[in-house]
Design an enzyme around this catalytic site. Sequence first.
Site, mmCIF file in Angstrom:
data_model
loop_
_atom_site.group_PDB
_atom_site.id
_atom_site.type_symbol
_atom_site.label_atom_id
_atom_site.label_comp_id
_atom_site.label_asym_id
_atom_site.label_seq_id
_atom_site.Cartn_x
_atom_site.Cartn_y
_atom_site.Cartn_z
ATOM 1 N N ILE B 97 25.508 82.359 50.091
ATOM 2 C CA ILE B 97 26.194 83.439 50.824
ATOM 3 C C ILE B 97 25.643 84.817 50.450
ATOM 4 O O ILE B 97 26.035 85.821 51.030
ATOM 5 C CB ILE B 97 27.728 83.424 50.579
ATOM 6 C CG1 ILE B 97 28.063 83.744 49.122
ATOM 7 C CG2 ILE B 97 28.324 82.087 50.998
ATOM 8 C CD1 ILE B 97 29.525 84.112 48.910
ATOM 9 N N THR B 98 24.737 84.872 49.483
ATOM 10 C CA THR B 98 24.217 86.150 48.998
ATOM 11 C C THR B 98 23.660 87.015 50.129
ATOM 12 O O THR B 98 22.852 86.552 50.928
ATOM 13 C CB THR B 98 23.096 85.895 47.976
ATOM 14 O OG1 THR B 98 23.607 85.058 46.943
ATOM 15 C CG2 THR B 98 22.577 87.196 47.393
ATOM 16 N N GLU B 99 24.100 88.274 50.157
ATOM 17 C CA GLU B 99 23.596 89.224 51.155
ATOM 18 C C GLU B 99 22.588 90.148 50.477
ATOM 19 O O GLU B 99 22.779 90.523 49.322
ATOM 20 C CB GLU B 99 24.762 90.052 51.710
ATOM 21 C CG GLU B 99 24.305 91.081 52.722
ATOM 22 C CD GLU B 99 25.453 91.842 53.377
ATOM 23 O OE1 GLU B 99 26.612 91.666 52.951
ATOM 24 O OE2 GLU B 99 25.170 92.610 54.307
ATOM 25 N N TYR B 163 35.544 84.047 61.686
ATOM 26 C CA TYR B 163 36.985 83.977 61.413
ATOM 27 C C TYR B 163 37.773 84.218 62.696
ATOM 28 O O TYR B 163 38.768 83.569 62.981
ATOM 29 C CB TYR B 163 37.430 85.011 60.366
ATOM 30 C CG TYR B 163 36.582 85.089 59.129
ATOM 31 C CD1 TYR B 163 35.885 83.976 58.666
ATOM 32 C CD2 TYR B 163 36.477 86.277 58.409
ATOM 33 C CE1 TYR B 163 35.098 84.056 57.532
ATOM 34 C CE2 TYR B 163 35.700 86.351 57.275
ATOM 35 C CZ TYR B 163 35.009 85.243 56.849
ATOM 36 O OH TYR B 163 34.238 85.328 55.725
ATOM 37 N N GLU B 213 24.500 87.021 68.118
ATOM 38 C CA GLU B 213 24.468 88.478 68.089
ATOM 39 C C GLU B 213 23.064 88.940 68.428
ATOM 40 O O GLU B 213 22.144 88.121 68.546
ATOM 41 C CB GLU B 213 24.955 89.024 66.734
ATOM 42 C CG GLU B 213 24.108 88.623 65.548
ATOM 43 C CD GLU B 213 24.711 89.068 64.206
ATOM 44 O OE1 GLU B 213 25.937 89.177 64.087
ATOM 45 O OE2 GLU B 213 23.917 89.288 63.281
ATOM 46 N N HIS B 251 23.691 93.629 59.826
ATOM 47 C CA HIS B 251 22.882 92.507 59.360
ATOM 48 C C HIS B 251 21.398 92.849 59.451
ATOM 49 O O HIS B 251 20.970 93.506 60.389
ATOM 50 C CB HIS B 251 23.124 91.260 60.221
ATOM 51 C CG HIS B 251 24.486 90.682 60.040
ATOM 52 N ND1 HIS B 251 25.080 89.884 60.993
ATOM 53 C CD2 HIS B 251 25.361 90.771 59.028
ATOM 54 C CE1 HIS B 251 26.270 89.515 60.569
ATOM 55 N NE2 HIS B 251 26.466 90.038 59.377
#
Lengths: 382, 296
Positions: B97-99, B163, B213, B251
């Site tokens: 999950i690291t951004e 979500y 997206e 992102h």
Amino acid sequence: MDLFEYQGKQYFARFGIPISKGGVADTVDQAVAQAEESGYPVVVKAQVKVGGRGKAGGVKLANDADEVRTHAGNILGLDIKGHVVKRLWVEHASDIEREYYASFTLDRSAKKHLGMLSAEGGVEIEEVAVTNPDAIALIHIDPVDGLSLDTARSWVDRAGLDEPARAQTAELLVKLYTCYTEGDCDLAEINPLILTPDGRVHALDAKVTLDDNAAYRHPEWDEFAGSDVEDERETRAKERGLNYIGLDGSVGIIANGAGLAMSTLDVVNQCGGSAANFLDIGGGANADVMAAALEVINSDPAVRSILVNIFGGITRVDEVANGVLEALERVHISSPIVLRLDGTNAIAGREILADHLSDRLVAEPTMLDAARRAVALAGGQS
Amino acid sequence: MSIFVDENTKVVVQGISPTSQGLYHGLRNRAYGTHVVAGTNPKRGGEEIEGIPIFATVAEAVEATGANASFISVPPKFAADAIIEAAAAGVPFVVCITEGIPAQDEALAYNRLVREFAGTRLLGPNCPGIISPGRCNIGITSGDIALPGGPVGIVSRSGTLTYQALHELSQQGVGQTTCVGIGGDPVPGTSFIDCLGAFEADPDTRAIMMIGEIGGSAEEEAAEFIATSVAKPVVSYVAGVTAPPGRKMGHAGAIISGSKGTAQAKMDALAAAGVTVALNPTEAGEAMVDIVRKLG
């Protein structure tokens, strides 16, 4: 982060990529001094991060100090598509035999690096790609293998560069690839890459985009920072560590998560309004972040209403609610705020806000309802 | 049924310490019912934190516990190495999950996985993780917004929009088989196509929700795949219709370059492939509820 041409050239130089002798100038006198240093004739080039400088009169040839004075005086302060020229790059003018194109970037579909090389440089490569795609020699490079000199040589042959340019270009491409990978570029582009009549190959321009995620291992990038933000709102947001992009509308947006923020913009648009900004506060929706976000949006005179759209995941909605209330105590907000809070602890969050709701602080149950309300409050249709 | 993870998934959390994100999320996942069987920390091998046995390496953790999935939430500079360590230890499913991992590291790690560790699937980086409601939750998705029982599979490039999609369906009483967040980075380990193929093959998944997206061409590639290889109904929403070109929308991967990567082009491609394209998440949820009701 996009670099100015002069920064890109200086970055290239670190990796041994040949560039013309030159330097920066912020005043007419500095431009003359730099011209003397580089040797006449020189090219005086506006440093802006936008294409079409030449057509706008931002690139001029000068044969002596008087001409440098004239051109530098004209170009400094020139407005090129909204970018005001504050700095010049003055370099020794090169004689050009041929103009080529070379670049490296990531091909997201192939998940490999993509090199592009063309014997037809000096023009928009996107145009070449459409009108004469065969003129661009593409190469996919697996990052595990990298680019060897042998591979670069056959690539140059395939691109059909002139014989005297081939060996030097192959070496230059290996250096440019190193600059792109070790230098953590999203894009490293030379257009034009030139061959001079006396048989030398070097970069006449530099277009470099650095990968912001790699900044932690490039302390030398600090000198590039803070030089390109044109929008005052974005400067303010950046100072507060917010992920903000200024837009032209009247509904200020605060959301958590990039996707939700983008989606909020879309929904506002569908409801007949327009967003004043993109702002993703990420997972840290505490009072400090919320206050900073509200402050930045509040400072935008075009904002007529503010839409706060939070879907709690790790972010707990009760914390967001407290954050909003605390922020409102610290900052006077001139526009009405519409809240849509959902997800983790949403019920607790709504209870916290219940006693504080007014015509200045409105809660709506869904994203669509909230967008409609915010657009109506901003004076658009509802 | 579900895809990629289920009640037999055993998770090792990489980089665990009393103050790490890994522990925080690992405990949340365990509280959901996920089998969190081990943690790793080179300095704490042999210890136990909150009842989770800690090993110095992933290989030791796998050897001792039979872990068959790993969860990585370490800082960006350590993430690529952590992914390779898990793959080298033979972990078949790695969630990162690291951004903020540098694109060069990400591209290198991806290609090393493909060439050297073909048995490992990477999900992410920069993703919310994966949840098979009622069975397994690896990542940061809040378990209580998901509804077990299917029949919808969800795949998404965005975290909070994932979500939102779960929420829209759960509120209408429509459950999910698995919800996969593939992440918003330029080189995701698992693609839309990987997930669409897996959902198509999963007998319990009867319809698929795909959230895209702006940026890149993953949605267009997915559309081509759907046209040829997906028979189940697909509903899609693509965020960023109003995004300006040339700006990264949060992102790293969400950027329109020139005329490429626009939401409109993606929606057109998806619609041409027979996908029901919604203009916002609520509409997508409603369209899916309709489809599910018609499926009976």
